[in-house]
Design a protein around this motif. Structure first.
Motif, PDB file in Angstrom:
ATOM      1  N   ASN A 119     -10.159  12.641  -4.105  1.00  0.00           N
ATOM      2  CA  ASN A 119      -9.809  12.071  -5.630  1.00  0.00           C
ATOM      3  C   ASN A 119      -9.510  10.702  -5.345  1.00  0.00           C
ATOM      4  OD1 ASN A 119     -10.156  14.761  -6.597  1.00  0.00           O
ATOM      5  ND2 ASN A 119      -8.096  15.358  -5.864  1.00  0.00           N
ATOM      6  N   THR A 120      -9.563   9.882  -6.688  1.00  0.00           N
ATOM      7  CA  THR A 120      -9.185   8.410  -6.209  1.00  0.00           C
ATOM      8  C   THR A 120      -7.865   8.273  -6.767  1.00  0.00           C
ATOM      9  OG1 THR A 120     -10.164   8.095  -8.655  1.00  0.00           O
ATOM     10  CG2 THR A 120     -11.598   7.584  -6.902  1.00  0.00           C
ATOM     11  N   ASP A 121      -7.088   9.071  -7.043  1.00  0.00           N
ATOM     12  CA  ASP A 121      -5.872   9.189  -7.600  1.00  0.00           C
ATOM     13  C   ASP A 121      -4.856   9.240  -6.381  1.00  0.00           C
ATOM     14  OD1 ASP A 121      -5.863  11.667  -7.171  1.00  0.00           O
ATOM     15  OD2 ASP A 121      -5.234  12.370  -9.263  1.00  0.00           O
ATOM     16  N   ILE A 122      -5.287   9.278  -5.177  1.00  0.00           N
ATOM     17  CA  ILE A 122      -4.396   9.537  -3.658  1.00  0.00           C
ATOM     18  C   ILE A 122      -4.617   8.204  -3.032  1.00  0.00           C
ATOM     19  CG2 ILE A 122      -4.077  10.569  -1.880  1.00  0.00           C
ATOM     20  CD1 ILE A 122      -5.034  13.302  -3.427  1.00  0.00           C
ATOM     21  N   ALA A 123      -3.535   7.786  -2.364  1.00  0.00           N
ATOM     22  CA  ALA A 123      -3.723   6.426  -1.688  1.00  0.00           C
ATOM     23  C   ALA A 123      -2.486   6.783  -0.296  1.00  0.00           C
ATOM     24  CB  ALA A 123      -2.930   5.428  -2.400  1.00  0.00           C
ATOM     25  N   GLY A 124      -2.661   6.010   0.568  1.00  0.00           N
ATOM     26  CA  GLY A 124      -1.910   5.985   1.840  1.00  0.00           C
ATOM     27  C   GLY A 124      -1.359   4.472   1.939  1.00  0.00           C
ATOM     28  N   LEU A 125      -0.131   4.550   2.520  1.00  0.00           N
ATOM     29  CA  LEU A 125       0.582   3.538   2.837  1.00  0.00           C
ATOM     30  C   LEU A 125       0.994   3.530   4.294  1.00  0.00           C
ATOM     31  CD1 LEU A 125       3.305   2.835   0.104  1.00  0.00           C
ATOM     32  CD2 LEU A 125       1.065   1.499   0.563  1.00  0.00           C
ATOM     33  N   ASP A 126       0.549   2.433   5.190  1.00  0.00           N
ATOM     34  CA  ASP A 126       0.885   2.238   6.454  1.00  0.00           C
ATOM     35  C   ASP A 126       2.154   1.426   6.473  1.00  0.00           C
ATOM     36  OD1 ASP A 126       0.499   2.616   9.418  1.00  0.00           O
ATOM     37  OD2 ASP A 126       0.128   0.387   9.468  1.00  0.00           O
ATOM     38  N   ASP A 129       9.155  -7.382  -3.911  1.00  0.00           N
ATOM     39  CA  ASP A 129       7.647  -7.593  -4.063  1.00  0.00           C
ATOM     40  C   ASP A 129       6.995  -6.192  -4.236  1.00  0.00           C
ATOM     41  OD1 ASP A 129       7.537 -10.162  -2.930  1.00  0.00           O
ATOM     42  OD2 ASP A 129       8.213  -9.693  -1.123  1.00  0.00           O
ATOM     43  N   PHE A 130       7.661  -5.230  -4.534  1.00  0.00           N
ATOM     44  CA  PHE A 130       7.133  -3.894  -4.686  1.00  0.00           C
ATOM     45  C   PHE A 130       6.291  -3.720  -6.088  1.00  0.00           C
ATOM     46  CE2 PHE A 130      10.600  -1.488  -1.836  1.00  0.00           C
ATOM     47  CZ  PHE A 130       9.726  -2.002  -0.507  1.00  0.00           C
ATOM     48  N   GLU A 131       6.768  -4.642  -6.971  1.00  0.00           N
ATOM     49  CA  GLU A 131       6.176  -4.782  -8.085  1.00  0.00           C
ATOM     50  C   GLU A 131       4.765  -4.853  -8.277  1.00  0.00           C
ATOM     51  OE1 GLU A 131       7.229  -3.820 -11.018  1.00  0.00           O
ATOM     52  OE2 GLU A 131       9.278  -3.692 -10.526  1.00  0.00           O
ATOM     53  N   ASP A 132       4.305  -5.731  -7.021  1.00  0.00           N
ATOM     54  CA  ASP A 132       2.669  -6.057  -6.850  1.00  0.00           C
ATOM     55  C   ASP A 132       2.077  -4.763  -6.296  1.00  0.00           C
ATOM     56  OD1 ASP A 132       3.297  -8.834  -7.442  1.00  0.00           O
ATOM     57  OD2 ASP A 132       3.634  -9.325  -5.467  1.00  0.00           O
ATOM     58  N   LEU A 133       2.780  -4.029  -5.374  1.00  0.00           N
ATOM     59  CA  LEU A 133       2.286  -2.560  -5.114  1.00  0.00           C
ATOM     60  C   LEU A 133       2.106  -1.661  -6.115  1.00  0.00           C
ATOM     61  CD1 LEU A 133       1.402  -0.477  -2.802  1.00  0.00           C
ATOM     62  CD2 LEU A 133       3.997   0.008  -2.564  1.00  0.00           C
ATOM     63  N   LEU A 134       3.207  -1.727  -7.078  1.00  0.00           N
ATOM     64  CA  LEU A 134       3.220  -0.998  -8.133  1.00  0.00           C
ATOM     65  C   LEU A 134       1.924  -0.977  -9.111  1.00  0.00           C
ATOM     66  CD1 LEU A 134       4.715   1.133 -10.044  1.00  0.00           C
ATOM     67  CD2 LEU A 134       5.966  -0.674 -11.108  1.00  0.00           C
ATOM     68  N   GLY A 135       1.717  -2.516  -9.314  1.00  0.00           N
ATOM     69  CA  GLY A 135       0.682  -2.706 -10.178  1.00  0.00           C
ATOM     70  C   GLY A 135      -0.744  -2.402  -9.636  1.00  0.00           C
ATOM     71  N   TRP A 136      -0.818  -2.706  -8.341  1.00  0.00           N
ATOM     72  CA  TRP A 136      -2.003  -2.194  -7.739  1.00  0.00           C
ATOM     73  C   TRP A 136      -2.336  -0.729  -7.688  1.00  0.00           C
ATOM     74  CZ3 TRP A 136      -3.726   0.800  -3.293  1.00  0.00           C
ATOM     75  CH2 TRP A 136      -4.737   0.561  -2.700  1.00  0.00           C
ATOM     76  N   LEU A 137      -1.392   0.043  -7.490  1.00  0.00           N
ATOM     77  CA  LEU A 137      -1.384   1.548  -7.502  1.00  0.00           C
ATOM     78  C   LEU A 137      -1.692   2.075  -8.955  1.00  0.00           C
ATOM     79  CD1 LEU A 137       1.773   2.303  -5.379  1.00  0.00           C
ATOM     80  CD2 LEU A 137      -0.633   2.792  -4.604  1.00  0.00           C
ATOM     81  N   ARG A 138      -1.145   1.325 -10.005  1.00  0.00           N
ATOM     82  CA  ARG A 138      -1.482   1.675 -11.282  1.00  0.00           C
ATOM     83  C   ARG A 138      -2.945   1.295 -11.656  1.00  0.00           C
ATOM     84  NH1 ARG A 138       4.583   0.649 -14.133  1.00  0.00           N
ATOM     85  NH2 ARG A 138       5.223   2.918 -13.654  1.00  0.00           N
ATOM     86  N   ARG A 139      -3.419   0.200 -11.338  1.00  0.00           N
ATOM     87  CA  ARG A 139      -4.764  -0.359 -11.662  1.00  0.00           C
ATOM     88  C   ARG A 139      -5.823   0.646 -11.172  1.00  0.00           C
ATOM     89  NH1 ARG A 139      -2.940  -5.366 -10.317  1.00  0.00           N
ATOM     90  NH2 ARG A 139      -3.631  -5.383  -8.046  1.00  0.00           N
ATOM     91  N   HIS A 140      -5.379   1.297  -9.979  1.00  0.00           N
ATOM     92  CA  HIS A 140      -6.304   2.213  -9.471  1.00  0.00           C
ATOM     93  C   HIS A 140      -5.957   3.731  -9.821  1.00  0.00           C
ATOM     94  CE1 HIS A 140      -8.573  -0.741  -6.878  1.00  0.00           C
ATOM     95  NE2 HIS A 140      -7.302  -1.076  -6.692  1.00  0.00           N
ATOM     96  N   GLN A 141      -4.987   3.993 -10.641  1.00  0.00           N
ATOM     97  CA  GLN A 141      -4.824   5.284 -11.392  1.00  0.00           C
ATOM     98  C   GLN A 141      -4.214   6.424 -10.148  1.00  0.00           C
ATOM     99  OE1 GLN A 141      -8.374   6.281 -13.388  1.00  0.00           O
ATOM    100  NE2 GLN A 141      -7.518   5.407 -15.206  1.00  0.00           N
ATOM    101  N   VAL A 142      -3.174   5.660  -9.160  1.00  0.00           N
ATOM    102  CA  VAL A 142      -2.992   6.448  -8.219  1.00  0.00           C
ATOM    103  C   VAL A 142      -1.464   7.400  -8.736  1.00  0.00           C
ATOM    104  CG1 VAL A 142      -1.697   6.399  -6.053  1.00  0.00           C
ATOM    105  CG2 VAL A 142      -3.666   5.215  -6.303  1.00  0.00           C
ATOM    106  N   VAL A 143      -1.395   8.342  -8.492  1.00  0.00           N
ATOM    107  CA  VAL A 143      -0.457   9.351  -8.868  1.00  0.00           C
ATOM    108  C   VAL A 143       0.231   9.840  -7.539  1.00  0.00           C
ATOM    109  CG1 VAL A 143      -1.163   9.986 -10.956  1.00  0.00           C
ATOM    110  CG2 VAL A 143      -2.038  11.415  -9.232  1.00  0.00           C
ATOM    111  N   ARG A 144      -0.338  10.056  -6.425  1.00  0.00           N
ATOM    112  CA  ARG A 144       0.099  10.648  -5.294  1.00  0.00           C
ATOM    113  C   ARG A 144      -0.089   9.709  -4.186  1.00  0.00           C
ATOM    114  NH1 ARG A 144       1.107  15.969  -4.240  1.00  0.00           N
ATOM    115  NH2 ARG A 144       0.590  17.048  -2.141  1.00  0.00           N
ATOM    116  N   ILE A 145       0.955   9.644  -3.287  1.00  0.00           N
ATOM    117  CA  ILE A 145       1.033   8.343  -2.102  1.00  0.00           C
ATOM    118  C   ILE A 145       1.582   9.116  -0.888  1.00  0.00           C
ATOM    119  CG2 ILE A 145       1.725   6.235  -1.382  1.00  0.00           C
ATOM    120  CD1 ILE A 145       2.219   5.844  -4.744  1.00  0.00           C
TER     121      ILE A 145
END
Length: 320
Positions: A7-14, A39-55
């Motif tokens: 699914n494209t709504d899942i991301a991973g953070l290292d 700087d977390f707002e930049d991460l938030l924007g990136w995740l929302r652009r890619h429609q991520v809901v699960r990290i």
């Protein structure tokens, strides 16, 4: 399973001390961010652009905490993996190369590959968790000081060590008082704390530990609470070979407290757990097996009373 099938709504953070590497489970999207609250707002924007809901992310000894809380507060499901889980997953996927970008991708794939209980967050648990960690640190130091005192012979060295023990004992008491005061100051957490205290063998410290360390309790299906704690026996069979059932993994800190609770519960004459433990003993079960079995029953009972929002005295007869 190919990466494109995730699914494209899942991301991973290292997670690093200074930087965060983010990757999607599907595709090659990757981005690096500063691991700073501003700087977390930049991460938030990136995740929302890619429609991520699960990290997904690894437990890193605390570097993951701030970003995990930020993401949960903004509506994301956050999964905290143990480092060994990610290492084994990479081996299973035959991923041998390693860098921050690859690690983020592996975490994303691992998060997408299996449905895991998401992290549960309550705003006040962050401070309480750190306070409980400090209490556990004092407890560890005090235990070491007591053991070390057995090796001392000189009166002067004994006096120094005794002074340290006295300070640690007082510090433990003070921090526990502070933890309980903060718990009782919040309606939701105090309600959970009081329900947990209704269970046999669970006093103020252990009830506080479960409230803080296992916020998922009350939302889990039967058997899942024991697995989350790490008290569920796991099979070790292959073909005709039948290995001993063992426990491992889970949450070590509350499990240590639940071990003590089990010892107490199985000795209480009016407890549901004493006849259960006695039956196991009659059947020839080793004492440690009995204690773990009582732990398993006890944590499932904790999950049950929080589900039903009813003290143990009114629900104990329904536990199986």
């Amino acid at each position: 399973m190919k990466p494109s099938e995730y699914n494209t709504d899942i991301a991973g953070l290292d997670i690093g001390k200074l930087h965060l590497d983010a990757s999607l489970a599907s595709g090659d999207e990757h981005q690096k961010f500063a691991n700073k609250g501003n700087d977390f707002e930049d991460l938030l924007g990136w995740l929302r652009r890619h429609q991520v809901v699960r990290i997904g992310m690894e437990a890193t000894g605390g570097y993951e905490h701030e970003v995990a809380v930020f993401l949960i507060e903004h509506g994301f499901e956050v999964i905290i993996h143990q480092p060994l889980e990610i290492k084994r997953f990479a081996q299973f996927m035959r991923i041998r190369a390693k860098n921050d970008k690859i690690d983020a991708k592996v975490i994303a794939l691992a998060t997408a590959a299996k449905k895991i209980v998401p992290m549960v967050y309550h705003a006040d648990l962050s401070e309480l968790s750190e306070m409980m960690t400090l209490y556990e640190h004092f407890s560890s130091l005090l235990a070491k000081a007591k053991t070390f005192s057995e090796r001392l012979r000189l009166e002067t060295t004994k006096a120094y060590n005794d002074a340290i023990k006295a300070e640690l004992t007082k510090a433990k008491k003070d921090i526990l008082v502070a933890i309980l005061k903060k718990l009782r100051g919040h309606k939701y957490l105090n309600q959970r704390y009081e329900l947990l205290k209704s269970l046999p063998g669970i006093g103020p410290l252990i009830a506080a530990s479960l409230t803080i360390r296992m916020p998922e309790l009350g939302t889990l299906a039967h058997g899942k609470a024991a697995a989350l704690l790490g008290s569920a026996p796991l099979d070790r069979d292959s073909g005709t070979f039948k290995g001993k059932r063992t426990i491992f993994g889970g949450r070590a800190r509350p499990r240590r407290h639940m071990y003590i609770a089990a010892l107490s519960a199985m000795r209480m004459t009016k407890s549901h757990f004493k006849p259960f433990a006695d039956r196991l003993k009659i059947n020839g079960k080793p004492i440690k097996v009995i204690i773990i079995a009582v732990m398993r029953k006890l944590i499932e009972a904790a999950n049950l009373v929080l589900q039903r929002q009813s003290p143990w005295v009114t629900t104990c007869h329904t536990l199986t």
